[in-house]
Enzyme design. Structure first.
Site, PDB file in Angstrom:
ATOM      1  N   GLY A  84       0.013  -2.640  -8.541  1.00 28.75           N
ATOM      2  CA  GLY A  84       0.535  -3.083  -7.252  1.00 28.75           C
ATOM      3  C   GLY A  84       0.410  -4.584  -7.096  1.00 28.75           C
ATOM      4  N   TYR A 147       4.694  -4.740   1.851  1.00 28.91           N
ATOM      5  CA  TYR A 147       3.570  -3.994   1.252  1.00 28.91           C
ATOM      6  C   TYR A 147       3.288  -2.708   2.046  1.00 28.91           C
ATOM      7  CZ  TYR A 147      -1.184  -3.400  -0.698  1.00 28.91           C
ATOM      8  OH  TYR A 147      -2.318  -2.921  -1.301  1.00 28.91           O
TER       9      TYR A 147
HETATM   10  P1  NDP Z   1      -5.314  -6.473  -9.102  1.00 27.49           P
HETATM   11  O1  NDP Z   1      -4.371  -7.549  -8.680  1.00 27.49           O
HETATM   12  O2  NDP Z   1      -6.739  -6.807  -9.339  1.00 27.49           O
HETATM   13  O3  NDP Z   1      -4.716  -5.715 -10.394  1.00 27.49           O
HETATM   14  C1  NDP Z   1      -3.422  -5.247 -10.373  1.00 27.49           C
HETATM   15  C2  NDP Z   1      -3.099  -4.553 -11.658  1.00 27.49           C
HETATM   16  O4  NDP Z   1      -1.738  -4.076 -11.572  1.00 27.49           O
HETATM   17  C3  NDP Z   1      -3.132  -5.466 -12.848  1.00 27.49           C
HETATM   18  O5  NDP Z   1      -3.577  -4.764 -13.991  1.00 27.49           O
HETATM   19  C4  NDP Z   1      -1.687  -5.894 -13.010  1.00 27.49           C
HETATM   20  O6  NDP Z   1      -1.304  -6.262 -14.337  1.00 27.49           O
HETATM   21  C5  NDP Z   1      -0.987  -4.595 -12.652  1.00 27.49           C
HETATM   22  N1  NDP Z   1       0.398  -4.844 -12.257  1.00 27.49           N
HETATM   23  C6  NDP Z   1       0.858  -5.593 -11.229  1.00 27.49           C
HETATM   24  N2  NDP Z   1       2.204  -5.593 -11.223  1.00 27.49           N
HETATM   25  C7  NDP Z   1       2.601  -4.840 -12.271  1.00 27.49           C
HETATM   26  C8  NDP Z   1       3.847  -4.479 -12.816  1.00 27.49           C
HETATM   27  N3  NDP Z   1       5.007  -4.909 -12.259  1.00 27.49           N
HETATM   28  N4  NDP Z   1       3.882  -3.691 -13.920  1.00 27.49           N
HETATM   29  C9  NDP Z   1       2.742  -3.235 -14.475  1.00 27.49           C
HETATM   30  N5  NDP Z   1       1.527  -3.565 -14.021  1.00 27.49           N
HETATM   31  C10 NDP Z   1       1.445  -4.350 -12.938  1.00 27.49           C
HETATM   32  O7  NDP Z   1      -5.167  -5.353  -7.962  1.00 27.49           O
HETATM   33  P2  NDP Z   1      -6.265  -4.408  -7.283  1.00 27.49           P
HETATM   34  O8  NDP Z   1      -7.142  -3.824  -8.297  1.00 27.49           O
HETATM   35  O9  NDP Z   1      -6.848  -5.125  -6.139  1.00 27.49           O
HETATM   36  O10 NDP Z   1      -5.319  -3.269  -6.654  1.00 27.49           O
HETATM   37  C11 NDP Z   1      -4.989  -2.087  -7.360  1.00 27.49           C
HETATM   38  C12 NDP Z   1      -4.202  -1.188  -6.420  1.00 27.49           C
HETATM   39  O11 NDP Z   1      -4.964  -0.913  -5.252  1.00 27.49           O
HETATM   40  C13 NDP Z   1      -2.900  -1.798  -5.934  1.00 27.49           C
HETATM   41  O12 NDP Z   1      -1.898  -0.814  -5.848  1.00 27.49           O
HETATM   42  C14 NDP Z   1      -3.247  -2.313  -4.560  1.00 27.49           C
HETATM   43  O13 NDP Z   1      -2.117  -2.407  -3.741  1.00 27.49           O
HETATM   44  C15 NDP Z   1      -4.217  -1.244  -4.102  1.00 27.49           C
HETATM   45  N6  NDP Z   1      -5.133  -1.677  -3.056  1.00 27.49           N
HETATM   46  C16 NDP Z   1      -5.986  -2.704  -3.250  1.00 27.49           C
HETATM   47  C17 NDP Z   1      -6.850  -3.071  -2.254  1.00 27.49           C
HETATM   48  C18 NDP Z   1      -7.818  -4.192  -2.416  1.00 27.49           C
HETATM   49  O14 NDP Z   1      -8.449  -4.554  -1.416  1.00 27.49           O
HETATM   50  N7  NDP Z   1      -7.997  -4.774  -3.591  1.00 27.49           N
HETATM   51  C19 NDP Z   1      -6.873  -2.386  -0.951  1.00 27.49           C
HETATM   52  C20 NDP Z   1      -5.942  -1.288  -0.865  1.00 27.49           C
HETATM   53  C21 NDP Z   1      -5.116  -0.972  -1.882  1.00 27.49           C
HETATM   54  P3  NDP Z   1      -1.671  -7.751 -14.925  1.00 27.49           P
HETATM   55  O15 NDP Z   1      -3.141  -7.665 -15.233  1.00 27.49           O
HETATM   56  O16 NDP Z   1      -0.810  -7.916 -16.118  1.00 27.49           O
HETATM   57  O17 NDP Z   1      -1.357  -8.722 -13.820  1.00 27.49           O
END
Ligand code: NDP
Length: 240
Positions: A84, A147
């Site tokens: 995401g 989002y």
């Molecule tokens: P991070 O930004 O730390 O990590 C995101 C991960 O998703 C990375 O591995 C990234 O790859 C991958 N990613 C992003 N875009 C793509 C794409 N187009 N194709 C394939 N992979 C992709 O995010 P978080 O760990 O914080 O969040 C994880 C999930 O949890 C998300 O869906 C987020 O919306 C949700 N979330 C997070 C919260 C928070 O407070 N952190 C709260 C609520 C929900 P790469 O490493 O190559 O960039």
């Protein structure tokens, strides 16, 4: 029986914790990333979990990547839709590109993975799909119409998928984290983080392993009767 799991965005943040939890639960795990290959390589070296890179928003790349995982790791029994992004701005400042990027990744990416994996799960008579939503898809958030729309959309997608999978042993559920200690939240300005924290009854942000624990629970053999549900992990920040 050893299950094979795919965790999108499974090399960093919450996804990395999920990949590790599923491995500890005895599954074979494939974790994907998009562009941050150095982090993925480090993660693979540290954990022994296989990593694969592609953009989930691209249907053709998704199909190719998933076929490669099926060949090299195994047919996918467990799909965790975690990848995401955010592109925050008030409506006045949000352009179409920011809208599309978030909808295409956070909602379209889930469709692309489900489309490539879910029919096989139904055919084989067992599967677990867990998607990662967000408190902001439940409560809404200033500057996040893109989002929040994508994450709220996942609730309806999950309930519909649950109905399609139910008679064939395939469950679909959503885990909705509150603010969680990852780079995504570290990017939020300090003053806003303090304001957010003031609204969390437990007085702290969630940890990635606390989200992973719930995902792992939903993916277990014993969790076959839980489907179409949304489970929040947010310290009481939003209750519904
Ligand atoms: P991070 O930004 O730390 O990590 C995101 C991960 O998703 C990375 O591995 C990234 O790859 C991958 N990613 C992003 N875009 C793509 C794409 N187009 N194709 C394939 N992979 C992709 O995010 P978080 O760990 O914080 O969040 C994880 C999930 O949890 C998300 O869906 C987020 O919306 C949700 N979330 C997070 C919260 C928070 O407070 N952190 C709260 C609520 C929900 P790469 O490493 O190559 O960039």
């Amino acid at each position: 029986m050893t299950r094979t799991a795919l965790v999108t965005g499974g090399t960093r943040g919450i996804g990395a914790a999920i990949s590790i939890a599923l491995k500890e639960a005895g599954m074979k795990v494939a974790a994907t990333f998009n562009t941050d290959e150095p982090s993925a390589t480090r993660f693979q070296e540290e954990t022994g979990i296989a990593t694969f890179g592609w953009n989930v928003a691209d249907a053709a790349e998704c199909e190719r990547g998933i076929r490669k995982i099926a060949d090299e790791v195994g047919e996918i029994d467990v799909l965790v839709n975690n990848a995401g992004i955010t592109r925050d701005a008030s409506v006045a400042k949000m352009d179409r590109e920011m809208w599309d990027a978030v909808i295409d990744t956070n909602l379209g990416g889930v469709f692309n993975c489900v489309k490539a994996i879910f029919p096989g799960m139904r055919e084989r008579g067992w599967g677990r799909v867990v998607s990662i939503g967000s408190i902001n898809g439940q409560a809404g958030q200033f500057g996040q119409i893109n989002y929040a729309a994508a994450k709220a959309g996942l609730i309806g997608l999950t309930k519909s998928l649950a109905r399609e999978g139910a008679s064939r042993g395939v469950t679909a559920n959503l885990v909705a984290p509150g603010y969680t200690e990852t780079e995504m939240v570290e990017a939020v300005p300090e003053k806003i983080r303090e304001q957010i924290l003031a609204g969390v009854p437990t007085g702290r942000f969630s940890r990635p392993d606390e989200i992973a624990r719930v995902v792992s629970f939903l993916c277990a053999e014993e969790s076959g009767q839980i489907t179409g549900s949304t489970i929040t992990v947010n310290g009481g920040h939003y209750m519904h």
